[in-house]
Write a protein that holds these residues in place. Sequence first.
Motif, PDB file in Angstrom:
ATOM      1  N   HIS A   7       0.825  -1.692   0.203  1.00 34.30           N
ATOM      2  CA  HIS A   7       0.253  -0.178   0.086  1.00 34.30           C
ATOM      3  C   HIS A   7       0.928   1.176   0.635  1.00 34.30           C
ATOM      4  O   HIS A   7       2.104   1.524   0.299  1.00 34.30           O
ATOM      5  CB  HIS A   7      -0.164  -0.111   1.307  1.00 34.30           C
ATOM      6  CG  HIS A   7      -1.737   0.829   1.242  1.00 34.30           C
ATOM      7  ND1 HIS A   7      -2.862   1.883   0.651  1.00 34.30           N
ATOM      8  CD2 HIS A   7      -2.063   1.942   1.946  1.00 34.30           C
ATOM      9  CE1 HIS A   7      -3.264   3.091   0.774  1.00 34.30           C
ATOM     10  NE2 HIS A   7      -2.800   2.633   2.454  1.00 34.30           N
ATOM     11  N   ASN A   8       0.331   1.964  -0.964  1.00 31.13           N
ATOM     12  CA  ASN A   8       0.767   3.966  -0.906  1.00 31.13           C
ATOM     13  C   ASN A   8      -0.232   3.999  -0.429  1.00 31.13           C
ATOM     14  O   ASN A   8      -1.084   4.725  -0.919  1.00 31.13           O
ATOM     15  CB  ASN A   8       1.402   3.787  -2.665  1.00 31.13           C
ATOM     16  CG  ASN A   8       1.803   5.569  -2.103  1.00 31.13           C
ATOM     17  OD1 ASN A   8       1.756   6.245  -1.048  1.00 31.13           O
ATOM     18  ND2 ASN A   8       2.567   5.289  -3.015  1.00 31.13           N
ATOM     19  N   PRO A   9      -0.488   5.004   0.644  1.00 30.33           N
ATOM     20  CA  PRO A   9      -1.257   5.572   1.946  1.00 30.33           C
ATOM     21  C   PRO A   9      -1.492   7.054   0.405  1.00 30.33           C
ATOM     22  O   PRO A   9      -2.454   8.057   0.757  1.00 30.33           O
ATOM     23  CB  PRO A   9      -1.046   6.101   2.614  1.00 30.33           C
ATOM     24  CG  PRO A   9       0.536   5.880   2.924  1.00 30.33           C
ATOM     25  CD  PRO A   9       0.903   5.014   2.264  1.00 30.33           C
ATOM     26  N   CYS A  11      -1.769   6.936  -2.396  1.00 29.59           N
ATOM     27  CA  CYS A  11      -2.545   6.687  -3.944  1.00 29.59           C
ATOM     28  C   CYS A  11      -3.732   6.577  -3.404  1.00 29.59           C
ATOM     29  O   CYS A  11      -4.339   5.862  -3.151  1.00 29.59           O
ATOM     30  CB  CYS A  11      -1.851   5.431  -4.162  1.00 29.59           C
ATOM     31  SG  CYS A  11      -2.163   4.948  -5.549  1.00 29.59           S
ATOM     32  N   GLY A  12      -4.720   7.966  -3.880  1.00 29.44           N
ATOM     33  CA  GLY A  12      -6.225   7.404  -4.406  1.00 29.44           C
ATOM     34  C   GLY A  12      -6.914   5.741  -4.887  1.00 29.44           C
ATOM     35  O   GLY A  12      -7.682   4.907  -4.173  1.00 29.44           O
ATOM     36  N   SER A  14      -4.386   2.727  -4.197  1.00 29.27           N
ATOM     37  CA  SER A  14      -5.109   2.141  -3.320  1.00 29.27           C
ATOM     38  C   SER A  14      -4.957   2.479  -1.825  1.00 29.27           C
ATOM     39  O   SER A  14      -6.014   0.992  -1.721  1.00 29.27           O
ATOM     40  CB  SER A  14      -3.374   2.609  -3.081  1.00 29.27           C
ATOM     41  OG  SER A  14      -2.213   1.569  -2.128  1.00 29.27           O
ATOM     42  N   ARG A  15      -5.432   2.857  -1.595  1.00 25.60           N
ATOM     43  CA  ARG A  15      -6.514   3.535  -0.333  1.00 25.60           C
ATOM     44  C   ARG A  15      -8.005   3.354  -0.737  1.00 25.60           C
ATOM     45  O   ARG A  15      -8.773   2.446   0.129  1.00 25.60           O
ATOM     46  CB  ARG A  15      -7.154   5.326  -0.762  1.00 25.60           C
ATOM     47  CG  ARG A  15      -5.723   5.275   0.445  1.00 25.60           C
ATOM     48  CD  ARG A  15      -6.160   8.043   0.797  1.00 25.60           C
ATOM     49  NE  ARG A  15      -6.488   7.878  -0.279  1.00 25.60           N
ATOM     50  CZ  ARG A  15      -6.140   8.764  -1.269  1.00 25.60           C
ATOM     51  NH1 ARG A  15      -4.762   8.309  -1.149  1.00 25.60           N
ATOM     52  NH2 ARG A  15      -6.479   9.826  -2.400  1.00 25.60           N
ATOM     53  N   LYS A  16      -8.417   3.745  -1.682  1.00 26.07           N
ATOM     54  CA  LYS A  16      -9.403   2.599  -2.567  1.00 26.07           C
ATOM     55  C   LYS A  16     -10.111   0.991  -2.891  1.00 26.07           C
ATOM     56  O   LYS A  16     -10.924   0.431  -2.019  1.00 26.07           O
ATOM     57  CB  LYS A  16     -10.343   2.552  -3.387  1.00 26.07           C
ATOM     58  CG  LYS A  16     -10.685   4.414  -3.801  1.00 26.07           C
ATOM     59  CD  LYS A  16     -10.948   5.138  -5.688  1.00 26.07           C
ATOM     60  CE  LYS A  16     -11.014   6.747  -5.317  1.00 26.07           C
ATOM     61  NZ  LYS A  16     -11.259   6.939  -6.616  1.00 26.07           N
ATOM     62  N   LEU A  18      -7.632  -0.787  -0.265  1.00 28.77           N
ATOM     63  CA  LEU A  18      -7.841  -0.834   1.434  1.00 28.77           C
ATOM     64  C   LEU A  18      -9.110  -0.730   1.658  1.00 28.77           C
ATOM     65  O   LEU A  18      -9.301  -1.822   2.522  1.00 28.77           O
ATOM     66  CB  LEU A  18      -7.509   0.309   1.530  1.00 28.77           C
ATOM     67  CG  LEU A  18      -6.721  -0.545   2.885  1.00 28.77           C
ATOM     68  CD1 LEU A  18      -6.425  -1.813   3.117  1.00 28.77           C
ATOM     69  CD2 LEU A  18      -5.611   0.812   4.065  1.00 28.77           C
ATOM     70  N   ASP A  19      -9.716  -0.168   0.888  1.00 30.28           N
ATOM     71  CA  ASP A  19     -11.570  -0.553   1.134  1.00 30.28           C
ATOM     72  C   ASP A  19     -11.962  -0.921   1.021  1.00 30.28           C
ATOM     73  O   ASP A  19     -13.097  -1.826   1.397  1.00 30.28           O
ATOM     74  CB  ASP A  19     -12.065   1.351   0.845  1.00 30.28           C
ATOM     75  CG  ASP A  19     -11.524   2.705   1.631  1.00 30.28           C
ATOM     76  OD1 ASP A  19     -11.140   2.656   2.610  1.00 30.28           O
ATOM     77  OD2 ASP A  19     -11.362   3.555   0.995  1.00 30.28           O
ATOM     78  N   GLU A  32       3.175  -0.965   4.097  1.00 33.43           N
ATOM     79  CA  GLU A  32       3.845   0.780   3.069  1.00 33.43           C
ATOM     80  C   GLU A  32       4.872   0.466   2.664  1.00 33.43           C
ATOM     81  O   GLU A  32       5.772   0.673   3.146  1.00 33.43           O
ATOM     82  CB  GLU A  32       3.865   1.594   3.894  1.00 33.43           C
ATOM     83  CG  GLU A  32       2.175   2.023   4.374  1.00 33.43           C
ATOM     84  CD  GLU A  32       2.169   3.212   5.717  1.00 33.43           C
ATOM     85  OE1 GLU A  32       2.964   4.334   4.963  1.00 33.43           O
ATOM     86  OE2 GLU A  32       1.292   3.425   6.418  1.00 33.43           O
ATOM     87  N   GLN A 106      -9.373  -0.309  -9.287  1.00 34.63           N
ATOM     88  CA  GLN A 106      -9.699  -1.196  -7.518  1.00 34.63           C
ATOM     89  C   GLN A 106     -10.188  -2.288  -6.858  1.00 34.63           C
ATOM     90  O   GLN A 106     -10.303  -3.279  -6.949  1.00 34.63           O
ATOM     91  CB  GLN A 106      -9.611  -0.030  -6.566  1.00 34.63           C
ATOM     92  CG  GLN A 106     -10.490   0.550  -6.544  1.00 34.63           C
ATOM     93  CD  GLN A 106     -11.520   2.064  -7.981  1.00 34.63           C
ATOM     94  OE1 GLN A 106     -10.581   2.192  -7.873  1.00 34.63           O
ATOM     95  NE2 GLN A 106     -12.107   2.168  -7.460  1.00 34.63           N
TER      96      GLN A 106
END
Length: 113
Positions: A7-9, A11-12, A14-16, A18-19, A32, A106
């Motif tokens: 993950h790269n926090p 990066c949108g 990557s965040r999506k 993870l969600d 990370e 994603q």
Amino acid sequence: MKATIWHNPACGTSRKTLDILRESGAEVTVVEYLKTPYDRAKLEQLLRDSGLTAAEALRLRGTDAEERGLVGADEQTILAAMVANPAYVNRPLVETDKGARLCRPQDKVREIL
């Protein structure tokens, strides 16, 4: 189900991703990768399990990979560069017991949930 996301926090995508993992109820391990870089064996395994070559997983946007001659380089050269500089690996990579995927977009993560 257990899942690991590299993950790269910032990066949108990557965040999506993870969600989606968290919403699925998966037990998620977050790595990370810019702070804890890939080791070569794990990166090779993730790419193999994702069905990707290193060239296909090479991140060009926001990196100097092209200027460094990585486009068109052989697999071993690209892998060595990715291990030395994890920003060259496109993101996010996700692994579950059903396989591994480069989750761009994603929703590709759903294939392994």
